[in-house]
Motif scaffolding. Structure first.
Motif, PDB file in Angstrom:
ATOM      1  N   GLU A 202      -6.529  -3.477  13.105  1.00 41.40           N
ATOM      2  CA  GLU A 202      -7.471  -2.824  12.193  1.00 41.40           C
ATOM      3  C   GLU A 202      -6.761  -1.755  11.371  1.00 41.40           C
ATOM      4  N   ASN A 203      -6.961  -1.765  10.053  1.00 41.73           N
ATOM      5  CA  ASN A 203      -6.309  -0.771   9.197  1.00 41.73           C
ATOM      6  C   ASN A 203      -7.201   0.450   8.985  1.00 41.73           C
ATOM      7  N   ARG A 204      -6.768   1.355   8.153  1.00 46.25           N
ATOM      8  CA  ARG A 204      -7.461   2.629   7.958  1.00 46.25           C
ATOM      9  C   ARG A 204      -8.840   2.450   7.312  1.00 46.25           C
ATOM     10  N   LYS A 205      -9.028   1.325   6.637  1.00 46.99           N
ATOM     11  CA  LYS A 205     -10.313   1.053   5.987  1.00 46.99           C
ATOM     12  C   LYS A 205     -11.282   0.317   6.901  1.00 46.99           C
ATOM     13  N   GLY A 206     -10.837   0.056   8.122  1.00 48.71           N
ATOM     14  CA  GLY A 206     -11.702  -0.642   9.060  1.00 48.71           C
ATOM     15  C   GLY A 206     -11.652  -2.143   8.939  1.00 48.71           C
ATOM     16  N   LEU A 207     -10.762  -2.664   8.100  1.00 54.95           N
ATOM     17  CA  LEU A 207     -10.629  -4.106   7.952  1.00 54.95           C
ATOM     18  C   LEU A 207      -9.802  -4.666   9.107  1.00 54.95           C
TER      19      LEU A 207
ATOM     20  N   GLU B 155       0.827  -1.201   0.000  1.00 51.45           N
ATOM     21  CA  GLU B 155       0.000   0.000   0.000  1.00 51.45           C
ATOM     22  C   GLU B 155       0.862   1.252   0.000  1.00 51.45           C
TER      23      GLU B 155
ATOM     24  N   TYR C 214      -1.948   1.203  12.093  1.00 50.38           N
ATOM     25  CA  TYR C 214      -3.005   0.332  12.585  1.00 50.38           C
ATOM     26  C   TYR C 214      -3.516   0.788  13.940  1.00 50.38           C
TER      27      TYR C 214
END
Length: 484
Positions: A278-283, A38, A356
């Motif tokens: 958890e990453n910036r996209k909420g995954l 990314e 994260y």
């Protein structure tokens, strides 16, 4: 690099760049690889996203400074300043830039022993703040507490410095002094402390068998050898007939996630989560126990406000997935994960960036709130008393913060001052005289530097005496009930 069957592709930072140690973590390699991909894609996009006008503004600013500014300016300082400026707009104390010198020191500290004061620090609202003093370190012995704010070192203000710049001033060779001016929550006046820098002991685990076959394992930080040492000590206690276990992570500022996982897994049933990322996209992605974990005895965890980062992961994992009871105080509250990007910088410098959140097994993000204990227990007041300033002799009829701390210490040492509000009354003077008689100093009823120093040493001894540890006592009482 292999940690007991797990291939680790890279280090990912879980905690803060410290004054004497580095605290790191390792997350699932697949997640880390995704972050790197990314970042590479984002870098390419950013280059294309900068318009010619943007690039021209930056170049023009640089040219104006180098050609027109009153004094000559170093090229590298300008470039580093531009990078720091971008990162500072994020308003994240855990995202920092390290120049080549700082990055080199950072790398050395990952794999070597350390010299310094022995305290984990962060930056909150521009202020250098203690996360936790390392147990047994010069910082702890000098009386530094979690959430103390360091204003200056050896007379040099830390105001306006980056965290790394402040750390460079705090650190120093063994035997040298760091004269700190600090502000402590709840204390009106700044406190002066002298910390003698030393080698910081990398021994991270200490175990003992207490009365009633209750084991206690203290973890001072999570380093590369911590899990191995912990498991060896646990096995030794179990061979002796362990009936209950207390894990003590008070004032443990954090460390390697791999160590946390290895320590926790034997207690957590297979398939249950240890931590979530958890990453910036909420995954989200979970790290689950891969062992058939579970112990036939109760486990309690001692925590306090100096338990941070990896310590909080351990506490959350054992609580949520192993049913362990937490005893003590609410933890520090460090719930973000940082990644280092040295290779991407290409010149020996490094960026440590928050990428994260980490969450407890039940999905709670503890950042800035911490983990609350199941059983809240405060230590005696003298555990948190500030060292006396020694600026002047304390005498009857004085009224000050110093006198208040004197009274708290006297009571902790077993001498009743009659009050703890900061007014030096007759009963306080009598308590001082009693202390002086018992410690072979001139009996004056006044507190000069000699009396103050002896009183502080007496308090340190009292704090280290397990019989005064109310949190440990509460854990023992609670675990004994479960054993019955």
């Amino acid at each position: 690099m292999v940690f007991k069957g797990r291939t680790v592709l890279a280090f990912v930072l879980l905690s803060m760049f410290a004054s004497s140690i580095m605290t790191l973590t390792i997350v699932n390699p697949a997640i880390f690889a995704a972050v790197k991909n990314e970042v590479g894609a984002a870098a390419a996009e950013a280059k294309s996203g900068l318009s010619g006008k943007d690039i021209n503004k930056i170049a023009t600013t640089y040219q104006l400074i180098t050609s027109k500014y009153l004094s000559e300016v170093d090229h590298e300082e300008l470039v580093n300043g531009a990078i720091n400026g971008m990162l500072e707009t994020l308003e994240d104390p855990f995202t920092v830039y390290m120049d080549q010198k700082e990055a080199k020191q950072f790398g050395e500290n990952i794999t070597s022993s350390f010299q310094g004061i022995g305290a984990e620090v962060t930056q909150e609202e521009g202020k250098v703040t203690i996360v936790a003093p390392i147990k047994g370190s010069p910082a702890e012995k000098a009386g530094l507490h979690a959430h103390d704010v360091i204003l200056s070192v050896n007379g040099e203000s830390l105001d306006g410095l980056t965290l790394n710049q402040a750390i460079m001033k705090i650190r120093g060779p063994k035997g040298t002094q760091a004269k700190l001016e600090i502000v402590r929550p709840g204390v009106t006046d700044p406190i002066q402390l002298i910390v003698v820098r030393d080698d910081i002991d990398v021994e991270t685990v200490k175990a003992e068998m207490l009365e009633g076959s209750i084991g206690k394992i203290e973890i001072r930080q999570f380093a590369t050898n911590t899990a191995e040492s912990f498991n060896e000590e646990l096995a030794a206690l179990e061979k002796k007939g362990l009936k209950g276990l207390i894990i003590d992570v008070r004032n443990d500022p954090g460390g390697l996630l791999s160590s946390v996982v290895e320590i926790v897994e034997p207690f957590v049933p297979k398939g249950k989560p240890i931590v979530q990322i958890e990453n910036r996209k909420g995954l989200r992605e979970e790290t689950k126990s891969e062992q058939d974990g579970g112990k036939p005895y109760p486990v309690h965890v001692l925590i306090n406000k100096g338990s941070a980062s990896a310590s909080e992961i351990l506490a959350g994992a054992l609580h949520d997935s192993a049913g362990s009871k937490l005893i003590g105080e609410t933890t520090f509250g460090k719930g973000t994960v940082q990644v280092t990007f040295e290779q991407e910088m290409g010149d020996g410098s490094n960026i440590k960036m928050t990428v994260y959140k980490w969450l407890t097994p039940d999905g709670t993000w503890i950042h800035k709130t911490g983990i609350a204990p199941d059983l809240a227990v405060e230590q005696p007041a003298y555990f948190k008393a500030a060292p006396l300033s020694k600026k002047q002799t304390l005498k009857p009829d004085m009224n000050s913060e110093d006198v208040k701390n004197l009274q708290i210490m006297l009571k902790g040492a077993g001498y009743d001052p009659g009050r703890e509000d900061g007014y030096y009354n007759d009963q306080t003077a009598q308590a001082v005289k009693s202390f002086q008689r018992a410690n072979s100093v001139p009996v004056t009823g006044e507190v000069d530097e000699e009396t103050a120093t002896k009183l502080e040493k007496a308090i340190v001894a009292a704090i280290r005496d397990p019989k005064n540890d109310l949190q440990l006592k509460a854990a023992l009482e609670s675990i004994r009930k479960e054993i019955r």
